[in-house]
Design a protein around this motif. Structure first.
Motif, PDB file in Angstrom:
ATOM      1  N   SER A 124      -2.381 -10.160   6.142  1.00  0.00           N
ATOM      2  CA  SER A 124      -2.481  -9.108   6.893  1.00  0.00           C
ATOM      3  C   SER A 124      -2.062  -9.172   7.931  1.00  0.00           C
ATOM      4  N   ALA A 125      -1.993  -8.082   9.243  1.00  0.00           N
ATOM      5  CA  ALA A 125      -2.251  -8.534  10.287  1.00  0.00           C
ATOM      6  C   ALA A 125      -3.723  -9.457  10.734  1.00  0.00           C
ATOM      7  N   THR A 126      -4.051  -8.318  10.244  1.00  0.00           N
ATOM      8  CA  THR A 126      -6.325  -7.356  10.710  1.00  0.00           C
ATOM      9  C   THR A 126      -6.701  -8.257   9.234  1.00  0.00           C
ATOM     10  N   LEU A 127      -8.038  -9.030   9.410  1.00  0.00           N
ATOM     11  CA  LEU A 127      -8.589  -9.410   8.522  1.00  0.00           C
ATOM     12  C   LEU A 127     -10.285  -9.182   8.497  1.00  0.00           C
ATOM     13  N   PRO A 128     -10.337  -8.180   8.315  1.00  0.00           N
ATOM     14  CA  PRO A 128     -12.264  -7.548   8.563  1.00  0.00           C
ATOM     15  C   PRO A 128     -13.000  -8.207   7.547  1.00  0.00           C
ATOM     16  N   GLY A 129     -14.461  -8.139   7.975  1.00  0.00           N
ATOM     17  CA  GLY A 129     -15.565  -9.525   7.257  1.00  0.00           C
ATOM     18  C   GLY A 129     -15.456  -8.925   6.116  1.00  0.00           C
ATOM     19  N   LEU A 170      -7.566   3.278  -2.277  1.00  0.00           N
ATOM     20  CA  LEU A 170      -6.939   2.136  -3.294  1.00  0.00           C
ATOM     21  C   LEU A 170      -8.331   0.376  -3.829  1.00  0.00           C
ATOM     22  N   LEU A 171      -9.227   1.169  -3.622  1.00  0.00           N
ATOM     23  CA  LEU A 171      -9.991  -0.202  -4.096  1.00  0.00           C
ATOM     24  C   LEU A 171      -9.886  -0.409  -6.206  1.00  0.00           C
ATOM     25  N   GLU A 172      -9.967   0.671  -6.241  1.00  0.00           N
ATOM     26  CA  GLU A 172     -10.387   0.887  -7.601  1.00  0.00           C
ATOM     27  C   GLU A 172      -8.659   1.258  -8.494  1.00  0.00           C
ATOM     28  N   GLN A 173      -7.962   1.041  -8.058  1.00  0.00           N
ATOM     29  CA  GLN A 173      -6.365   0.860  -8.675  1.00  0.00           C
ATOM     30  C   GLN A 173      -5.591  -0.541  -7.674  1.00  0.00           C
ATOM     31  N   THR A 174      -6.164  -1.185  -7.055  1.00  0.00           N
ATOM     32  CA  THR A 174      -6.053  -3.195  -6.676  1.00  0.00           C
ATOM     33  C   THR A 174      -6.852  -3.473  -7.995  1.00  0.00           C
ATOM     34  N   HIS A 197       0.258  -0.867  -0.160  1.00  0.00           N
ATOM     35  CA  HIS A 197       0.069   0.130   0.433  1.00  0.00           C
ATOM     36  C   HIS A 197       1.069   0.754  -0.263  1.00  0.00           C
ATOM     37  N   THR A 198       2.373   0.817   0.712  1.00  0.00           N
ATOM     38  CA  THR A 198       2.420   1.973   0.453  1.00  0.00           C
ATOM     39  C   THR A 198       4.065   2.363  -0.343  1.00  0.00           C
ATOM     40  N   ARG A 199       5.011   3.672  -0.324  1.00  0.00           N
ATOM     41  CA  ARG A 199       5.756   2.677  -1.088  1.00  0.00           C
ATOM     42  C   ARG A 199       7.210   2.687  -0.620  1.00  0.00           C
ATOM     43  N   PHE A 217      -7.719  -2.777  -0.031  1.00  0.00           N
ATOM     44  CA  PHE A 217      -9.000  -2.698  -0.459  1.00  0.00           C
ATOM     45  C   PHE A 217     -10.168  -1.795   0.253  1.00  0.00           C
ATOM     46  N   GLU A 218      -9.571  -0.670   0.860  1.00  0.00           N
ATOM     47  CA  GLU A 218     -10.111   0.342   1.172  1.00  0.00           C
ATOM     48  C   GLU A 218     -10.486   1.402   0.138  1.00  0.00           C
TER      49      GLU A 218
END
Ligand SMILES: Nc1ncnc2c1ncn2[C@@H]1O[C@H](COP(=O)(O)OP(=O)(O)OP(=O)(O)O)[C@@H](O)[C@H]1O
Length: 531
Positions: free
Chosen positions: A315-320, A293-297, A210-212, A289-290
């Motif tokens: 990821s370290a977090t996996l929301p629904g 960034l969703l459209e680019q992903t 997600h970041t450079r 997926f936020e």
């Protein structure tokens, strides 16, 4: 972006041809195993048994059988660890094999339990007992094992134990494991093993970050792991983006942010061709997926159109909502969760401090520096403006402070990171641009000067300390504004095994949606002297 609907949100039809390759891959693997183990194995604990070879052969049969029976669609939650019964009456060999298979399944369950690994999906491959199995089970090239030795890694971490076999067996995977638990190696190693050697066929693997900063770090790690091979590993930089004819780019593995890769996909001329990508990793997948960034992903995932592609989300977090997206996109994936779903790394001591007001925070910070400054240290604030304000306050204190946020140029950002890694900067003030993925080995303490905006952000920020099993400390300041959300942090603390006062647990729950209140500016100047 093309006009048709979002790939990530609508799903995809998969070409069944992808399964045809599996058997031949198994054959190749077997031949490689016959070459014998590499010299390095004595470095790793070797626990292979004859029985496991029988199991491998049964698994091979089992795999063929179930693949033929499988229906199209995402079936992560179907049949968890269930084992299809292989019946062939009268065959003593089959019966023995079945018994061995059952024993292997019990061993797998025990190993998973020991390391807190939870899996769902069809026929999940056995977790690794040791790195030596990369050679004995999968015919790993010796240079890769040498590199593990050089990196000083003796035992796989829990996520590596499970995710590596999943990816090596050609399955898609989405995985959640604590911060600092070696997820990078868990996706890079199988990728290097599966690509085998460099080829002139164009880009064969893509890692999205997600970041450079994270993309640069992952490129460096990837190169370390691939040392001794001739893989061409490229970071998508501004220069590459501007000056490259992508039809001629010699590259096996490309690491990029979604934004930069999308620009290459959308170029009118000399644009990038991702149709041969065999391996796609979305690191920090929930961030990718936020909405921002969703459209680019989405355009990258769509451009990677090879029907045999293996995709993985880490990821370290996996929301629904990420699980939902995964369900639409992935095929017959295995879900791997290490530890509690809403927990931070257990090696981090977490503290909450009531600072009363904004002024109180600055006093508390200076007081804590006076008592003990334990560099390197990271301080997170909620905005670029506040990062600059805090930097303005601290730069004349003798604590070698730096600041990083997305308004700095790429060169400035790189130089700030280099200074911090080199120990020239002791205390680094950052926005959430550094909140995820960055691996600064020695960081002992993270201070949430501003309360994080959501639980995931809290988990990732504090996870910059306490990496690779080291002890870390996280201090979170809160003011009146933040009290309604304390309970959410308390939940993470409890799930991570920290002691939490009972009054915190008794607080009402509040839905936490991007908590980013207006805060008074950070300043010790009397109000009438402020500009
Ligand atoms: N098997 C291992 N043994 C010891 N150290 C390891 C092992 N695998 C990885 N590491 C080290 O652990 C540290 C953290 O790894 P990595 O950055 O991949 O974590 P991560 O799980 O991706 O964390 P985050 O969620 O914060 O991105 C790195 O310094 C890495 O070199």
């Amino acid at each position: 972006m093309e006009k048709d609907t979002s790939f990530l949100l609508t799903g995809i039809k998969f070409n069944k041809k992808r399964f045809a390759g599996d058997f031949s891959r198994f054959k190749k693997r077997k031949q490689r195993n016959d070459d014998g183990p590499v010299d390095d194995l004595s470095y790793f604990k070797r626990e292979d048994t004859e029985a496991e070879k029988v199991v491998a052969s049964v698994n091979k049969k089992r795999k063929r059988k179930t693949k033929a029976e499988r229906v199209e669609g995402f079936s992560v939650f179907k049949g968890s660890d269930s084992v299809p019964v292989v019946t062939d009456e009268g065959s003593e060999q089959e019966e023995n094999n079945q018994k061995e298979l059952n024993r292997q399944n019990e061993r797998d369950l025990r190993l998973r339990k020991k390391y807190g690994i939870h899996v769902s999906g069809n026929n999940v491959p056995s977790p690794l007992q040791s790195f030596a199995e990369l050679s004995t089970r999968y015919g790993c090239e010796s240079y890769l094992l040498h590199n593990l030795v050089k990196l000083g890694f003796k035992e796989p971490t829990p996520i590596q134990r499970q995710a590596i076999p999943v990816l090596l067996s050609g399955r898609e995977c989405f995985a959640k494991a604590p911060t600092g638990s070696g997820k990078t190696l868990a996706f890079v190693y199988p990728m290097l093993m599966k690509l085998k050697q460099p080829s002139k066929d164009g880009i064969r693997a893509v890692i999205l970050c997600h970041t450079r900063e994270l993309a640069a770090q992952t490129t460096r790690e990837c190169k370390k792991m691939a040392k001794g091979s001739k893989f061409r590993i490229k970071l998508m930089t501004k220069e590459l983006l501007r000056n490259t004819d992508f039809t001629k780019l010699p590259c096996d593995i490309l690491i990029s942010t979604p934004r930069r890769l999308q620009l290459c996909i959308c170029k009118k001329k000399k644009k990038i061709d991702l149709s041969r990508v065999e391996y796609l990793v979305l690191d920090e997948s929930d961030k990718l997926f936020e909405r921002s960034l969703l459209e680019q992903t989405d355009s990258v995932v769509k451009a990677c159109s090879n029907p045999s592609i293996i995709r993985s989300l880490f990821s370290a977090t996996l929301p629904g909502f990420v699980e939902d997206v995964a369900r639409t996109v992935m095929h017959d994936a295995v879900r791997v969760i290490v530890g509690d779903k809403n927990a931070a790394s257990e090696s981090i001591k977490q503290k909450l401090i009531f600072a009363g007001s904004e002024e109180g925070k600055l006093l508390a910070l200076r007081q804590s520096f006076a008592e003990s400054l334990n560099p390197p240290m990271l301080i997170f604030v909620q905005s670029i403006e506040r990062a600059e304000e805090l930097y303005g306050e601290l730069k004349f204190d003798s604590i070698r402070v730096g600041v990083i946020h997305s308004n700095l140029s790429q060169e400035q950002r790189e130089s700030v990171i280099d200074d911090f890694r080199a120990g020239k900067t002791w205390v680094l003030i950052a926005t959430d641009v550094l909140g995820r993925g960055m691996d600064f080995k020695g960081v002992k303490c993270v201070i949430n000067y501003d309360f994080p905006d959501c639980a995931a952000s809290y988990i990732h920020r504090i996870g910059r300390s306490g990496r690779a099993g080291r002890i870390g400390e996280a201090i979170t300041f809160y003011t009146e504004h933040d009290i309604p959300y304390l309970r959410n942090i308390a939940n993470v603390m409890t799930a991570s095994g920290c002691e939490v006062p009972s009054w915190l647990i008794d607080m009402p729950k509040k839905k936490w949606k991007k908590h980013c209140p207006r805060r008074e500016s950070i300043s010790t100047k009397p109000k009438d002297q402020e500009e």
